[in-house]
Design an enzyme around this catalytic site. Structure first.
Site, PDB file in Angstrom:
ATOM      1  N   TYR A  98      -9.871   5.117  12.739  1.00 25.83           N
ATOM      2  CA  TYR A  98     -10.491   3.707  12.912  1.00 25.83           C
ATOM      3  C   TYR A  98     -11.739   4.207  13.788  1.00 25.83           C
ATOM      4  CZ  TYR A  98      -6.811   0.769  11.959  1.00 25.83           C
ATOM      5  OH  TYR A  98      -5.366  -0.052  11.543  1.00 25.83           O
TER       6      TYR A  98
ATOM      7  N   HIS B  38      -6.802 -10.318  15.362  1.00 28.16           N
ATOM      8  CA  HIS B  38      -6.854  -8.638  14.915  1.00 28.16           C
ATOM      9  C   HIS B  38      -5.045  -7.972  15.568  1.00 28.16           C
ATOM     10  CE1 HIS B  38     -10.586  -8.266  14.396  1.00 28.16           C
ATOM     11  NE2 HIS B  38     -10.519  -7.334  12.651  1.00 28.16           N
TER      12      HIS B  38
ATOM     13  N   ARG C 138     -19.879  -2.960   8.114  1.00 30.22           N
ATOM     14  CA  ARG C 138     -18.793  -1.515   8.381  1.00 30.22           C
ATOM     15  C   ARG C 138     -18.528  -1.654   7.108  1.00 30.22           C
ATOM     16  NH1 ARG C 138     -13.191  -3.136   9.343  1.00 30.22           N
ATOM     17  NH2 ARG C 138     -13.427  -1.054  10.688  1.00 30.22           N
TER      18      ARG C 138
ATOM     19  N   ASN D 187     -14.013  -1.176   5.063  1.00 33.68           N
ATOM     20  CA  ASN D 187     -12.581  -1.210   5.431  1.00 33.68           C
ATOM     21  C   ASN D 187     -11.648  -1.035   4.217  1.00 33.68           C
ATOM     22  OD1 ASN D 187     -10.282  -0.815   7.479  1.00 33.68           O
ATOM     23  ND2 ASN D 187      -9.981  -3.375   7.388  1.00 33.68           N
TER      24      ASN D 187
ATOM     25  N   GLU E  32     -13.339  -2.667   1.226  1.00 30.69           N
ATOM     26  CA  GLU E  32     -14.018  -4.367   1.607  1.00 30.69           C
ATOM     27  C   GLU E  32     -15.195  -3.787   2.320  1.00 30.69           C
ATOM     28  OE1 GLU E  32      -9.688  -6.362   3.638  1.00 30.69           O
ATOM     29  OE2 GLU E  32     -10.972  -5.869   5.085  1.00 30.69           O
TER      30      GLU E  32
ATOM     31  N   TYR F   3       1.544   0.428   8.583  1.00 35.08           N
ATOM     32  CA  TYR F   3      -0.106  -0.592   8.522  1.00 35.08           C
ATOM     33  C   TYR F   3      -0.593  -1.092   7.312  1.00 35.08           C
ATOM     34  CZ  TYR F   3      -3.290  -4.324   9.240  1.00 35.08           C
ATOM     35  OH  TYR F   3      -3.975  -5.086   9.835  1.00 35.08           O
ATOM     36  N   LYS F   4      -0.667  -0.748   6.564  1.00 36.61           N
ATOM     37  CA  LYS F   4      -1.411  -1.142   5.217  1.00 36.61           C
ATOM     38  C   LYS F   4      -0.516  -0.838   3.950  1.00 36.61           C
ATOM     39  CE  LYS F   4      -5.955   1.074   6.716  1.00 36.61           C
ATOM     40  NZ  LYS F   4      -6.787   0.802   6.589  1.00 36.61           N
TER      41      LYS F   4
END
Lengths: 320, 351, 204
Positions: free
Chosen positions: B42, B198, B228, B230, B270, B321-322
């Site tokens: 990140y 978040h 940005r 993602n 994204e 998490y993903k």
């Protein structure tokens, strides 16, 4: 974010509102529409005053729904650094100027069950725009407006017509004043409070509201410090490897910009936090004039808001 | 920006059932590949959304591509089944009109052959030729449109749209159109602030990512949008990976095999952008999704090599998490054939 | 879907300790064991506090007039109302909020489910949640919204838990919506429905 896309405008009209206040109208140079905005927004006006480039924020007072021109009312400040004096003396209809796109640090909370607005003097300007907005979109509100006298109360006629019974006017010269205790203890749940005017008035309203148990999240205020003139000083900018001289009528931020260094800003009034700069070395005293830094941050002496604050002493080094 | 573009021939793929979505070779090359280095963590990878690079998804401020009609058909199907995917809290009406104006202006300016907007005061005339729409309406009067302003225009715009209200130095997710999401629920998250929605993201809170990000976002001003990137990965080109129907698509996460990984596993990119809206002072947050299959990636040597390295070195918390744990190893094994160990060139773009 | 849980989960509500505030009036809403938090609040407050305060107390189901209500009644509140349960107290709370003026400090206390209902009612009346005082007392049993069918299951004590509406087995997350007043439940075994993890009693 620093590189605001400036808008080229022409001063289309200058109106003397009373002996202290002039209203300036701006239209786009290319004849198009200006960006829409929200009530409470300000623009930053660029003034090329001889050698010196000033950038000063003023609230937009015209209707946010009318983008054919922008209007700002500016009160002459004979003790200030000269921004308002420049506007009053030098700016004439037909002149070309540059302004920033609007930004809003004093927006209405649109969830409010009721908007309670309190204005003192020239602090009326954001409420002129906000009341236009609410007239169009709906929403309950009332305005309490303190003025020195009927002669110096700007826009009383406009407001009277627009708000009617929702306007409450208080005249200093008739020894009238707002009973804040009464006003702030009789508002229905879900009311949001907005205050703009001289610093002592803002402080009094905030203290009364907090003392009466209003939660912080329902309290909004526009507390633009105006950069004050002060003794000249020198600042070293470590990242740029440049030393700047800050003149008597100049702000530290303006001196940094005059050296060709891009620095972030938004309100230029010590309120938004964007220009916060780290102090790497300070042999002397930081003269904080902002409303952003917390007390412990001020005493730590590691940060400065260059839009309004100054320095007195031998050596100041900034991370810029 | 400022230059205009013409739209490509639209493709007919689907994002469900037979999953007939396919990229053309041009569509692969223009994708906003999210990795500018061989490993991922990140960061506040925010930049100004301007100076669009020709031939990429960045060329126009609001990108329209060959999947436009297919994506809009998929959105309509999702909304038929679950109207709660588009919601707006009562105070967000003005932000809906701001969104409508922004998207209409951007599309009409970028693709004048396909979209047009004529304004005469508050009497507006909108033409969307690809979708066969010709609409006259009164700006500010929702009764003159078939849907509310946010729903109306986002039924005609690719990607999800979240509208953030600014209050108390925070951003509040108070409206949105969300049908192409990577496993989060607008219906549940609506009304939350930036830190709350978040909350499920691991590691980033501890690294102070969100504090820095929100300071940047609060400073986004009119005429200065930011963006940005993602990413995550999705089995099958399924746009609507929502928690609402996770029990339906979740089983597919276990269906990746060495034989099908090339065509069944997708990098889901994204492109997020952030726009200050004028009348509401809200921020519009479009989240545009681009799919690249592992086979699509393999057609760009630098991307295949880099994807292999990123997946190989991804921290386990992020992988979990993903939702990549079921197939990450299989993908790494398949991509290994494209990675000769040689250095990659800097930046995200193909060599 | 992550099963990772963090001590300071940003959407999960955190509760404090009720403190007497300087305010024109006070509205206190308490459930069950929250009675003790009200006693503690009064013990810290100036003498005239109760005379400016309204108390709505939900004593718990099937209790007619328990010793807690009796003890609270004796504290001398300007207005004192009892309800059977937190849910039954909500309409009365809405009524009190309709008449509320700014400057009335709002104090909420009780179990996790009751706090969810009370905060939701207050925000629906236009109060910003950041201005509300809350203190948790009693059970940690959760209100849970099933993300799939949208049904709300009350008094969830186990992990995982069954949705009372659609029957799916749900992971009870820490992700919390103030608007709905519930934690999020997501199907725990979607990838392999034959894998049925054992239920543990963890929200008590």
């Amino acid at each position: 974010m620093s590189n605001h896309a400036a808008i080229d405008v022409i001063v289309s009209e200058v109106v003397e509102v009373n002996s202290l206040i002039k209203r300036f109208h701006f239209k786009r140079r290319d004849g198009g529409h200006l960006p829409a905005f929200s009530g409470g927004a300000h623009i930053v006006i660029e003034m090329q005053d001889g050698e010196q480039l000033r950038r000063t924020p003023y609230s937009l007072m015209s209707s946010p729904l009318d983008t054919s021109d922008y209007q700002c009312s500016i009160r002459r400040d004979d003790e200030g650094r000269g921004g308002s004096l420049y506007m009053h003396r030098e700016v004439k209809p037909g002149m070309a100027m540059k302004i920033s796109p609007p930004a809003n640090l004093f927006a209405l909370d649109l969830r409010a069950r009721k908007h309670l607005m309190i204005a003192g003097g020239i602090g009326i300007t954001p409420f002129l725009a906000q009341s236009s907005q609410l007239e169009r979109t709906g929403g309950e509100y009332e305005l309490h407006y303190g003025v020195r006298s009927a002669q110096l109360g700007a826009y009383l006629d406009v407001l009277q017509e627009r708000l009617q019974h929702r306007l409450h006017t208080y005249y200093d010269d008739q020894q009238q004043s707002i009973d804040f205790d009464e006003l702030l203890s009789t508002q229905p749940a879900g009311t949001h409070l907005y205050v703009c005017g001289p610093t002592p008035m803002i402080d009094k309203v905030l203290n009364t509201a907090r003392g009466a148990g209003w939660p912080e999240s329902h309290i909004h205020f526009e507390h633009f410090a105006k950069a004050s003139p002060g003794e000249p000083f020198t600042a070293e900018l470590s990242a740029s490897g440049v030393t700047v001289e800050v003149g008597r009528e100049q702000s530290l931020l303006e001196a940094i910009e005059a050296a060709g260094i891009e620095a972030p800003y938004l309100c230029r009034g010590g309120a938004c936090g964007q220009c916060e700069t780290r102090v790497l070395d300070c042999d002397g005293e930081l003269l904080h004039e902002d409303h952003w830094l917390e007390d412990d941050e001020r005493s730590a002496g590691e940060k400065i808001m260059p839009c309004v604050s100054r320095f007195k002493g031998k050596r100041l080094v900034l991370e810029r | 920006m400022g230059s205009t573009a013409s739209l490509p021939t639209f493709k007919d793929g689907t994002y469900r059932d037979d999953f007939s979505f396919r990229n053309s070779p041009e569509s692969v090359l223009r994708a906003p590949f999210p990795f500018d280095k061989d490993e991922y963590m990140y960061a506040v990878n925010m930049e100004l959304h301007k100076d669009g690079r020709p031939g990429t998804a960045y060329e126009q401020p609001i990108d329209v591509d060959e999947h436009y009609l297919a994506e809009m058909r998929d959105r309509a199907l999702v909304l038929d089944e679950d109207p709660l995917r588009c919601q707006s809290l009562p105070h967000m009406e003005m932000a809906g009109w701001d969104t409508l104006e922004l998207l209409m202006e951007c599309k009409a300016n970028s693709y004048p052959d396909s979209f047009s907007l004529e304004r005469d005061g508050d009497q507006w005339h909108w033409i969307n030729r690809p979708m066969g729409i010709d609409q006259r309406f009164t700006f500010g009067d929702a009764t003159t449109l078939p849907y509310g302003p946010l729903e109306y225009i986002t039924r005609q715009a690719q990607g999800d749209f979240v509208v953030l209200d600014e209050r108390a130095n925070n951003l509040w997710m108070d409206a949105g159109m969300v049908t192409t999401q990577a496993d989060w629920s607008l219906d549940f998250d609506i009304g939350m602030n930036f830190f709350e929605w978040h909350a499920p993201v691991p590691l980033a809170h501890e690294k102070g990512i969100f504090e820095r990000a929100i300071k940047y976002l609060l400073a986004v001003q009119q005429s200065n949008p930011a963006r940005r990137l993602n990413w995550t990965m999705t089995v099958n080109p399924r746009l609507d990976t929502s928690p609402e129907n996770y029990h339906q698509w979740g089983p597919e996460n276990t269906h990746i095999t060495p034989e099908n990984v090339a065509d069944k596993l997708f990098l889901r990119i994204e492109l997020q952008s952030f726009w200050r809206l004028p009348r509401s002072n809200a921020i519009l947050f479009p989240i545009r999704c681009y799919f690249l299959s592992m086979r699509d990636l393999s057609t760009v040597p630098k991307w295949a090599k880099r994807m292999h390295r990123v997946l190989n070195t991804l921290p386990p918390e992020l992988s979990s998490y993903k939702g990549l744990d079921n197939f990450r190893g299989t993908a790494v094994d398949w991509l290994a054939q494209f990675d000769d160990g040689s250095p990659t060139t800097p930046g995200p773009f193909p060599d | 879907m992550s099963t990772v849980q963090y001590a300071d989960f940003k959407s999960r509500p955190f509760y404090g300790v009720l403190k007497p505030a300087s305010a024109v009036a006070h509205l206190i809403v308490a459930e069950g064991e929250g009675a003790q938090a009200v006693m503690d609040l009064i013990a810290k407050a100036p003498a005239d506090f109760a005379s400016k305060a309204t108390l709505l107390y939900a004593e718990g189901p099937y209790v007619s007039e328990n010793s807690r209500s009796q003890a609270l009644r004796e504290l001398g509140f300007a207005r004192f109302h009892t309800s059977a349960t937190a849910a039954a107290a909500v309409p009365r709370l809405h009524g009190a909020l309709d008449r509320l003026r700014m400057g009335t400090e709002v104090y909420l206390t009780g179990n996790e489910s009751a706090l969810s209902l009370f905060v939701k009612a207050c925000t629906e009346a236009g109060l910003d949640y950041q201005g509300l005082q809350t203190e948790h007392r009693g059970s940690l049993a959760r209100r849970m919204q099933c993300v799939h069918c949208k049904g709300i299951t009350e008094d969830v004590t186990t992990q995982p838990a069954e949705c009372a509406h659609c029957g799916l087995l749900l992971l009870v997350r820490d992700h919390y919506s103030r608007r709905i007043g519930a934690f999020q439940g997501v199907n725990i075994n979607a990838e392999d429905p034959s894998d049925v993890p054992p239920k543990e009693e963890i929200f008590r």
